[in-house]
Design an enzyme around this catalytic site. Structure first.
Site, mmCIF file in Angstrom:
data_model
loop_
_atom_site.group_PDB
_atom_site.id
_atom_site.type_symbol
_atom_site.label_atom_id
_atom_site.label_comp_id
_atom_site.label_asym_id
_atom_site.label_seq_id
_atom_site.Cartn_x
_atom_site.Cartn_y
_atom_site.Cartn_z
ATOM 1 N N LYS A 11 0.842 -1.201 0.000
ATOM 2 C CA LYS A 11 0.000 0.000 0.000
ATOM 3 C C LYS A 11 0.881 1.257 0.000
ATOM 4 O O LYS A 11 2.093 1.186 0.246
ATOM 5 C CB LYS A 11 -0.941 -0.065 1.211
ATOM 6 C CG LYS A 11 -1.945 -1.240 1.150
ATOM 7 C CD LYS A 11 -2.794 -1.307 2.414
ATOM 8 C CE LYS A 11 -3.809 -2.447 2.342
ATOM 9 N NZ LYS A 11 -4.622 -2.533 3.602
ATOM 10 N N TYR A 51 -12.309 -3.204 -3.216
ATOM 11 C CA TYR A 51 -12.793 -3.276 -1.832
ATOM 12 C C TYR A 51 -14.322 -3.283 -1.752
ATOM 13 O O TYR A 51 -14.884 -2.868 -0.732
ATOM 14 C CB TYR A 51 -12.216 -2.116 -1.029
ATOM 15 C CG TYR A 51 -10.785 -2.316 -0.576
ATOM 16 C CD1 TYR A 51 -10.413 -3.454 0.172
ATOM 17 C CD2 TYR A 51 -9.791 -1.376 -0.844
ATOM 18 C CE1 TYR A 51 -9.115 -3.643 0.615
ATOM 19 C CE2 TYR A 51 -8.480 -1.558 -0.409
ATOM 20 C CZ TYR A 51 -8.150 -2.688 0.321
ATOM 21 O OH TYR A 51 -6.857 -2.865 0.770
ATOM 22 N N ASN A 114 -1.798 -0.246 7.465
ATOM 23 C CA ASN A 114 -1.289 -1.600 7.718
ATOM 24 C C ASN A 114 -0.494 -2.185 6.554
ATOM 25 O O ASN A 114 -0.299 -3.397 6.449
ATOM 26 C CB ASN A 114 -2.419 -2.535 8.177
ATOM 27 C CG ASN A 114 -3.464 -2.777 7.097
ATOM 28 O OD1 ASN A 114 -3.399 -2.198 6.011
ATOM 29 N ND2 ASN A 114 -4.411 -3.644 7.378
ATOM 30 N N HIS A 117 -1.830 -5.539 1.393
ATOM 31 C CA HIS A 117 -3.045 -6.313 1.120
ATOM 32 C C HIS A 117 -2.622 -7.678 0.593
ATOM 33 O O HIS A 117 -1.657 -7.773 -0.167
ATOM 34 C CB HIS A 117 -3.905 -5.623 0.057
ATOM 35 C CG HIS A 117 -4.978 -6.522 -0.482
ATOM 36 N ND1 HIS A 117 -6.187 -6.676 0.155
ATOM 37 C CD2 HIS A 117 -5.001 -7.355 -1.556
ATOM 38 C CE1 HIS A 117 -6.914 -7.568 -0.519
ATOM 39 N NE2 HIS A 117 -6.220 -7.990 -1.563
ATOM 40 N N GLU A 128 -9.002 -10.654 -7.893
ATOM 41 C CA GLU A 128 -8.097 -9.516 -7.688
ATOM 42 C C GLU A 128 -6.939 -9.523 -8.684
ATOM 43 O O GLU A 128 -6.507 -8.468 -9.144
ATOM 44 C CB GLU A 128 -7.591 -9.530 -6.248
ATOM 45 C CG GLU A 128 -8.722 -9.284 -5.246
ATOM 46 C CD GLU A 128 -8.326 -9.499 -3.790
ATOM 47 O OE1 GLU A 128 -7.149 -9.861 -3.527
ATOM 48 O OE2 GLU A 128 -9.202 -9.321 -2.919
HETATM 49 P P1 IDP Z 1 -7.452 -7.591 5.493
HETATM 50 O O1 IDP Z 1 -6.698 -6.544 4.697
HETATM 51 O O2 IDP Z 1 -6.607 -8.139 6.633
HETATM 52 O O3 IDP Z 1 -8.054 -8.672 4.634
HETATM 53 P P2 IDP Z 1 -10.141 -6.493 5.786
HETATM 54 O O4 IDP Z 1 -11.032 -6.704 6.973
HETATM 55 O O5 IDP Z 1 -10.502 -7.182 4.509
HETATM 56 O O6 IDP Z 1 -8.655 -6.835 6.240
HETATM 57 O O7 IDP Z 1 -10.080 -4.920 5.544
HETATM 58 C C1 IDP Z 1 -9.500 -4.414 4.374
HETATM 59 C C2 IDP Z 1 -8.661 -3.219 4.723
HETATM 60 O O8 IDP Z 1 -9.502 -2.174 5.223
HETATM 61 C C3 IDP Z 1 -7.637 -3.432 5.845
HETATM 62 O O9 IDP Z 1 -6.438 -4.034 5.406
HETATM 63 C C4 IDP Z 1 -7.416 -2.008 6.319
HETATM 64 O O10 IDP Z 1 -6.545 -1.296 5.417
HETATM 65 C C5 IDP Z 1 -8.801 -1.423 6.198
HETATM 66 N N1 IDP Z 1 -9.531 -1.515 7.460
HETATM 67 C C6 IDP Z 1 -10.213 -2.577 7.961
HETATM 68 N N2 IDP Z 1 -10.762 -2.304 9.149
HETATM 69 C C7 IDP Z 1 -10.434 -1.013 9.409
HETATM 70 C C8 IDP Z 1 -10.695 -0.133 10.517
HETATM 71 O O11 IDP Z 1 -11.360 -0.493 11.500
HETATM 72 N N3 IDP Z 1 -10.170 1.127 10.425
HETATM 73 C C9 IDP Z 1 -9.444 1.559 9.368
HETATM 74 N N4 IDP Z 1 -9.158 0.767 8.316
HETATM 75 C C10 IDP Z 1 -9.656 -0.504 8.336
HETATM 76 MG MG MG Z 2 -9.678 -8.619 3.312
#
Ligand code: IDP
Ligand code: MG
Length: 151
Positions: A11, A51, A114, A117, A128
């Site tokens: 990212k 997303y 974080n 992805h 994807e």
């Molecule tokens: P993942 O990336 O571990 O699969 P997902 O639940 O699919 O996690 O969420 C996609 C992305 O959305 C996360 O990697 C993160 O960047 C963002 N995200 C998810 N939950 C939150 C949150 O509570 N606050 C801010 N960003 C979030």
């Molecule tokens: Mg996810």
């Protein structure tokens, strides 16, 4: 063996912080093979499609702003059970819950930054990869060390 391909996005925070080499290196050292790699400026439209499952979530707007804020390094990696193997290397969504040694633990502080992805299932990986890469951008080749990674 179940050879799979999976999509990884470094990212914009990972790119801007100069962590591309460090993170790509972890996949290489593990034994995964990079079969596609390029910088992509994710458009708002691509972010919405990629997303789509999160479009009703409170964090969706911020997530789209984040992923479109600068280039991402988009990769397809291949290996035995690669989808699950990569998710393990990536770690939990919230870096504060991720295990030490995972990418999100080692480089991240909060869920909204974080770093990375990774596809979460075979269906997501197929969807994807097709969103980010053209067929001809996936390069099929053998690595000379494959017989030392797999028996
Ligand atoms: P993942 O990336 O571990 O699969 P997902 O639940 O699919 O996690 O969420 C996609 C992305 O959305 C996360 O990697 C993160 O960047 C963002 N995200 C998810 N939950 C939150 C949150 O509570 N606050 C801010 N960003 C979030
Ligand atoms: Mg996810």
């Amino acid at each position: 063996m179940a050879i799979e391909k999976t999509l990884i996005l470094l990212k914009p925070d990972a790119v801007q912080r100069g962590l591309m080499g460090e993170i790509v290196s972890r996949f290489e050292k593990k034994g995964l093979k990079a079969v596609g790699m390029k910088l992509v400026n994710v458009t708002k439209e691509l972010a919405h499609t990629h997303y789509a499952e999160h479009k009703e979530k409170p964090f969706f707007k911020g997530l789209v702003e984040f992923i479109t804020a600068g280039p991402t390094l988009s990769m397809v990696v291949e290996g035995d059970n690669a989808i699950a193997v990569v998710r393990k290397l990536v770690g939990a969504t919230n870096p504060q819950n991720a295990d030490p040694g995972t990418i999100r633990h080692d480089f991240g502080m909060v869920t909204g930054r974080n770093l990375i992805h990774a596809s979460d299932s075979a269906a997501s990986a197929a969807r994807e990869i097709a969103l980010f890469f053209k067929k001809e951008e996936i390069i099929e080749y053998k690595l000379v060390h494959e017989k030392w990674v797999y028996e």
